[in-house]
Design a protein around this motif. Structure first.
Motif, PDB file in Angstrom:
ATOM      1  N   LEU A 275      28.118  45.920 -57.172  1.00 42.69           N
ATOM      2  CA  LEU A 275      29.179  45.243 -57.197  1.00 42.69           C
ATOM      3  C   LEU A 275      29.079  43.948 -57.668  1.00 42.69           C
ATOM      4  O   LEU A 275      30.030  43.152 -58.171  1.00 42.69           O
ATOM      5  N   ASP A 276      28.222  43.292 -57.189  1.00 39.30           N
ATOM      6  CA  ASP A 276      27.737  41.834 -57.371  1.00 39.30           C
ATOM      7  C   ASP A 276      27.802  41.447 -58.740  1.00 39.30           C
ATOM      8  O   ASP A 276      28.025  40.204 -59.187  1.00 39.30           O
ATOM      9  N   SER A 277      27.224  42.511 -59.601  1.00 37.15           N
ATOM     10  CA  SER A 277      27.243  42.202 -60.990  1.00 37.15           C
ATOM     11  C   SER A 277      28.205  42.710 -61.898  1.00 37.15           C
ATOM     12  O   SER A 277      28.210  42.850 -63.204  1.00 37.15           O
ATOM     13  N   ALA A 278      29.447  42.851 -61.063  1.00 30.89           N
ATOM     14  CA  ALA A 278      30.471  43.527 -61.956  1.00 30.89           C
ATOM     15  C   ALA A 278      30.953  42.802 -63.043  1.00 30.89           C
ATOM     16  O   ALA A 278      31.401  43.072 -64.221  1.00 30.89           O
ATOM     17  N   ASP A 279      31.060  41.352 -62.718  1.00 28.39           N
ATOM     18  CA  ASP A 279      31.421  40.414 -63.758  1.00 28.39           C
ATOM     19  C   ASP A 279      30.721  40.431 -65.011  1.00 28.39           C
ATOM     20  O   ASP A 279      30.812  40.447 -66.262  1.00 28.39           O
ATOM     21  N   ALA A 280      29.218  40.535 -64.873  1.00 23.11           N
ATOM     22  CA  ALA A 280      28.259  40.500 -65.954  1.00 23.11           C
ATOM     23  C   ALA A 280      28.432  41.889 -66.893  1.00 23.11           C
ATOM     24  O   ALA A 280      28.514  41.958 -68.083  1.00 23.11           O
ATOM     25  N   TYR A 281      28.737  42.980 -66.112  1.00 19.71           N
ATOM     26  CA  TYR A 281      28.777  44.312 -66.814  1.00 19.71           C
ATOM     27  C   TYR A 281      30.190  44.412 -67.535  1.00 19.71           C
ATOM     28  O   TYR A 281      30.282  44.994 -68.411  1.00 19.71           O
ATOM     29  N   ARG A 282      31.373  43.880 -66.951  1.00 21.58           N
ATOM     30  CA  ARG A 282      32.358  43.661 -67.748  1.00 21.58           C
ATOM     31  C   ARG A 282      32.338  42.946 -68.911  1.00 21.58           C
ATOM     32  O   ARG A 282      32.907  43.449 -70.014  1.00 21.58           O
ATOM     33  N   ASP A 283      31.756  41.790 -68.953  1.00 17.03           N
ATOM     34  CA  ASP A 283      31.119  41.049 -70.100  1.00 17.03           C
ATOM     35  C   ASP A 283      30.480  41.811 -71.212  1.00 17.03           C
ATOM     36  O   ASP A 283      30.740  41.970 -72.304  1.00 17.03           O
ATOM     37  N   ILE A 284      29.606  42.742 -70.816  1.00 18.73           N
ATOM     38  CA  ILE A 284      28.808  43.524 -71.561  1.00 18.73           C
ATOM     39  C   ILE A 284      29.697  44.724 -72.277  1.00 18.73           C
ATOM     40  O   ILE A 284      29.798  44.940 -73.415  1.00 18.73           O
ATOM     41  N   LEU A 285      30.747  45.199 -71.442  1.00 14.94           N
ATOM     42  CA  LEU A 285      31.390  46.393 -71.820  1.00 14.94           C
ATOM     43  C   LEU A 285      32.403  45.591 -72.797  1.00 14.94           C
ATOM     44  O   LEU A 285      32.674  46.278 -74.094  1.00 14.94           O
ATOM     45  N   LEU A 286      32.883  44.516 -72.530  1.00 13.96           N
ATOM     46  CA  LEU A 286      33.833  43.891 -73.659  1.00 13.96           C
ATOM     47  C   LEU A 286      33.115  43.462 -74.936  1.00 13.96           C
ATOM     48  O   LEU A 286      33.751  43.572 -76.045  1.00 13.96           O
TER      49      LEU A 286
END
Length: 236
Positions: free
Chosen positions: A187-198
Motif C-alpha cells: 500500500l505504501d507504493s500505491a502512488d508509484a504503481y499508479r504512475d506505472i499503470l498510467l
C-alpha cells in the motif's frame, strides 16, 4: 525505466487489435502453453523423488488452475512485477490486460458515462483520463486481500489489504472495453504503481507499431512518433 517490448494484446490465433508497452521488472505468464510443453513438464515431474514430485505437481495444478481462470475472464496478459524498494527489499505487483464485452456498440458510451460520473464527483474512486488513444477512466480502491482456503501458518504471512488500479478504454472497432489493471499488496507504493499503470495506459495504441515504424523509416532516428514516442516519454 525502459520498455522491455511492445506487447500485442492477443496471443492466440486472432489478429492483435491493440498494443502497449510493458516496462522492465515484469515477467509474463504463458496463458496459452503448448500441449507439447505441458507434456514435457509432466514427464520431468515423473522423474523427481516422491516428495519433490508431490510439491511440483501441486504447483503445476495451481498454475493450470490460474491459467484456466484467467482465460475464462478474457485476460489477454498477466505479468508479475518485482521491484526493489527503499528499504532494500522488494515490492511486488500483478498487471493484467483483459477485454470486457459490451452490449451492442456501446463501448464508447460506457466509457463516456463512467468518465462523466467521475468528472462530476458522483464516484470519488474514479477520474476521467485523456489518453493518446482516446477517452478513458481511472478507478482505484483499497480492499481486503483475497484469502486462501488453506490455513496459513502465520497470520502475517499474507497481506491484509491490496491496492487495485484500473484503466478502461473503449476499443474503436469492437464493442468491448480494454481493461488494464494493476494490483499490489504494498500500500505504501500505491502512488508509484499508479504512475506505472498510467504510463502503460499512455502507450496503448490501436495502430500496429510495426506498420508505423515502416511508414516512418525515412525519418531521423530520434524523430519517434506515435506509440514509440509515448513509450520514451513515459518509461524513459
Amino acid at each position: 525505466m525502459t520498455v522491455s517490448e511492445v506487447t500485442a494484446a492477443t496471443k492466440d490465433a486472432r489478429k492483435p487489435t491493440f498494443w502497449y508497452g510493458l516496462p522492465v521488472g515484469y515477467v509474463s505468464l504463458d496463458l496459452h502453453p503448448p500441449a507439447e510443453r505441458l507434456m514435457e513438464i509432466v514427464n520431468q515431474l515423473r522423474g523427481l523423488p516422491e516428495g519433490e514430485r508431490e510439491e511440483a505437481d501441486r504447483a503445476l495444478r495451481l498454475y493450470a488452475g490460474i491459467v484456466s481462470l484467467l482465460n475464462t475472464n478474457r485476460v489477454q496478459q498477466c505479468a508479475l512485477g518485482v521491484h526493489p524498494d527503499d528499504s532494500g527489499g522488494f515490492t511486488t505487483s500483478v498487471f493484467t490486460v483483459s477485454t470486457l464485452p459490451t452490449s451492442g456498440n456501446s463501448a464508447k458510451l460506457v466509457v463516456a458515462g463512467l468518465a462523466g460520473s467521475a468528472a462530476d464527483g458522483r464516484d470519488d474512486g474514479m477520474r476521467p483520463l485523456e489518453l493518446p488513444c482516446g477517452l478513458g477512466f481511472l478507478s482505484e480502491k483499497r480492499s481486503p486481500a483475497p484469502r486462501s482456503s488453506r490455513q496459513l501458518e502465520a497470520s502475517e504471512a499474507a497481506p491484509s489489504h491490496i491496492w487495485q488500479g484500473t484503466v478502461a478504454v473503449a476499443a474503436p472497432s469492437a464493442p468491448e472495453l480494454i481493461v488494464l489493471q494493476m494490483v499490489t499488496p504494498d500500500l505504501d507504493s500505491a502512488d508509484a504503481y499508479r504512475d506505472i499503470l498510467l504510463g502503460i495506459a499512455r502507450t496503448l495504441t490501436f495502430a500496429d507499431p510495426a506498420r508505423a515504424a515502416t511508414d516512418d523509416e525515412d525519418q531521423e532516428p530520434e524523430a519517434l512518433t506515435g506509440a514509440a514516442a509515448a513509450m520514451r516519454n513515459d518509461f524513459g
